[in-house]
Design a protein around this motif. Sequence first.
Motif, PDB file in Angstrom:
ATOM      1  N   SER A 332      28.158 -45.620  -2.616  1.00 43.00           N
ATOM      2  CA  SER A 332      27.601 -46.097  -1.372  1.00 43.00           C
ATOM      3  C   SER A 332      27.718 -45.977  -0.026  1.00 43.00           C
ATOM      4  O   SER A 332      26.714 -46.381   1.022  1.00 43.00           O
ATOM      5  CB  SER A 332      27.207 -47.676  -2.351  1.00 43.00           C
ATOM      6  OG  SER A 332      28.225 -48.765  -2.196  1.00 43.00           O
ATOM      7  N   THR A 343      22.360 -53.409  -5.003  1.00 39.19           N
ATOM      8  CA  THR A 343      22.750 -54.637  -5.312  1.00 39.19           C
ATOM      9  C   THR A 343      22.591 -54.717  -3.972  1.00 39.19           C
ATOM     10  O   THR A 343      22.826 -56.255  -3.012  1.00 39.19           O
ATOM     11  CB  THR A 343      24.529 -54.962  -5.631  1.00 39.19           C
ATOM     12  OG1 THR A 343      24.435 -54.257  -6.763  1.00 39.19           O
ATOM     13  CG2 THR A 343      25.162 -56.338  -5.734  1.00 39.19           C
ATOM     14  N   THR A 344      23.139 -53.653  -2.555  1.00 35.78           N
ATOM     15  CA  THR A 344      23.485 -54.251  -1.363  1.00 35.78           C
ATOM     16  C   THR A 344      22.351 -54.271  -0.359  1.00 35.78           C
ATOM     17  O   THR A 344      22.399 -55.513   0.172  1.00 35.78           O
ATOM     18  CB  THR A 344      24.044 -53.504  -0.412  1.00 35.78           C
ATOM     19  OG1 THR A 344      25.460 -52.893  -1.604  1.00 35.78           O
ATOM     20  CG2 THR A 344      25.013 -53.796   1.195  1.00 35.78           C
ATOM     21  N   THR A 345      21.447 -53.841  -1.342  1.00 31.32           N
ATOM     22  CA  THR A 345      19.677 -54.038  -0.683  1.00 31.32           C
ATOM     23  C   THR A 345      19.155 -54.854  -0.653  1.00 31.32           C
ATOM     24  O   THR A 345      19.052 -55.960  -0.219  1.00 31.32           O
ATOM     25  CB  THR A 345      19.012 -52.938  -1.275  1.00 31.32           C
ATOM     26  OG1 THR A 345      19.234 -51.488  -0.475  1.00 31.32           O
ATOM     27  CG2 THR A 345      18.011 -52.767  -0.386  1.00 31.32           C
ATOM     28  N   GLN A 353      24.089 -62.877  -0.789  1.00 31.49           N
ATOM     29  CA  GLN A 353      25.268 -61.722  -1.502  1.00 31.49           C
ATOM     30  C   GLN A 353      26.174 -62.309  -3.021  1.00 31.49           C
ATOM     31  O   GLN A 353      26.411 -61.407  -3.443  1.00 31.49           O
ATOM     32  CB  GLN A 353      26.470 -61.390  -0.467  1.00 31.49           C
ATOM     33  CG  GLN A 353      25.737 -60.957   0.653  1.00 31.49           C
ATOM     34  CD  GLN A 353      24.353 -61.881   1.524  1.00 31.49           C
ATOM     35  OE1 GLN A 353      24.791 -63.035   1.276  1.00 31.49           O
ATOM     36  NE2 GLN A 353      24.463 -60.671   2.777  1.00 31.49           N
ATOM     37  N   ALA A 357      26.060 -60.526  -6.667  1.00 34.30           N
ATOM     38  CA  ALA A 357      26.656 -59.833  -6.796  1.00 34.30           C
ATOM     39  C   ALA A 357      27.380 -60.400  -8.144  1.00 34.30           C
ATOM     40  O   ALA A 357      27.577 -59.120  -9.205  1.00 34.30           O
ATOM     41  CB  ALA A 357      27.771 -59.972  -5.770  1.00 34.30           C
TER      42      ALA A 357
END
Length: 401
Positions: A332, A343-345, A353, A357
Amino acid sequence: MSSAQSGEQMTPRKRGTFASFILDDHRYVLLGTSAVAFLGMLLSSQPRPRLSLLANAFTVELVMYYLLAAWLVLSAIALVFKLTHWKTYVTTSPFTKPAVARVLRIASYVVWAMTFVLLIDRVVLGIASAWQAAMSAEKVPTDDMLESMCYILWNGRQTFITGFITTVELAVFGTVIAFFLALLLVFCRIQTIDRPDNDFIRFWKKVGCGFAKVYSTVVRGTPMMVQAMVIYYGVFGLFRMTALTTTQINGIWTTFLAGLVTITLNSTAYMMEVLRGGIESVDKGQMEAARSLGLSQWQAMMKVVFPQGIKFAIPGLSNELVINIKDSSVLSVIGTFDLMFATTTVAGIYYQQFRTALISTVIYLMLTMLASWLLSKFAKRFDVKSETMGSTSDQTMLGEE
């Protein structure tokens, strides 16, 4: 010695063996079921979900709770009796009597059944209730963590699915391609100078062996994240030297392709060492016997040594797939749309967050468990024992000869 006398001598031994069996059996029943009973009490203490089966059965659940507590008290009494009658416990304890042991075993089944009911009511129906609430919510629920996770998973499902598919493709294709490259490199790595070799063959054997050593040392000595950045931006910089525009370069040298190259090159180094270890574990007499029959070094390796060595290397080779599933998350950093990038998006969209996660953690865990199960089935077909491996950074680097 008469049969009666031998029977008298054998009776105490039989009694002692039977008593030891009863002691061990009831000990496992009491201690093991105590943990189950404690879990059941914890589940009973949790709030009832909306779809709870026991919502209108308060008395039944109360009775179940006190029965579980009674089992813990009984186990504590047995433990105290054991500590105070350490040497005479087998003969003096009422818990070792056959009739009592049978009652304890039946009671343990009841404890397991009650805990199972509570597990279904609190966990399974709790997830179902949270999912139902998340489907009807107009925004992210903030009061209940499980409901918010269900909401994020459902509304971000397309992003998660895209990242999931990319992660599987990177891990599977990268591992398969790396296997064939590792086969090529391991044969270069283990080549030795043979008497019939001319100068040309001797030169290329030394070059091939030296290249394999340097490649293994460099790749295994640097993190995959750094390798990904070097490969992606390095190749991108080479394309910039041409007349291609940035848009055209991005269409050719995609982040997915860069990630696939990174995983392939990284896995090649580790799989090469796994193969080398498997080949070198074969008795050297196998090679000597094959050469004595007139086979060349290449023929002896291909027909005799390698088929035996590959069997020893199967656990390490197959588990490289599990390693790549987890280690692909570092890609990533170059923008590869894998599960970690997804996941970050999603976390950036909902500003959750931690909970996002946790969703990713569950997906990774389920994926690696499925891969491990499939690989264990694959290893059994070759009559080898599967081994659990960590990440590439956990593997010991082999010393170069």
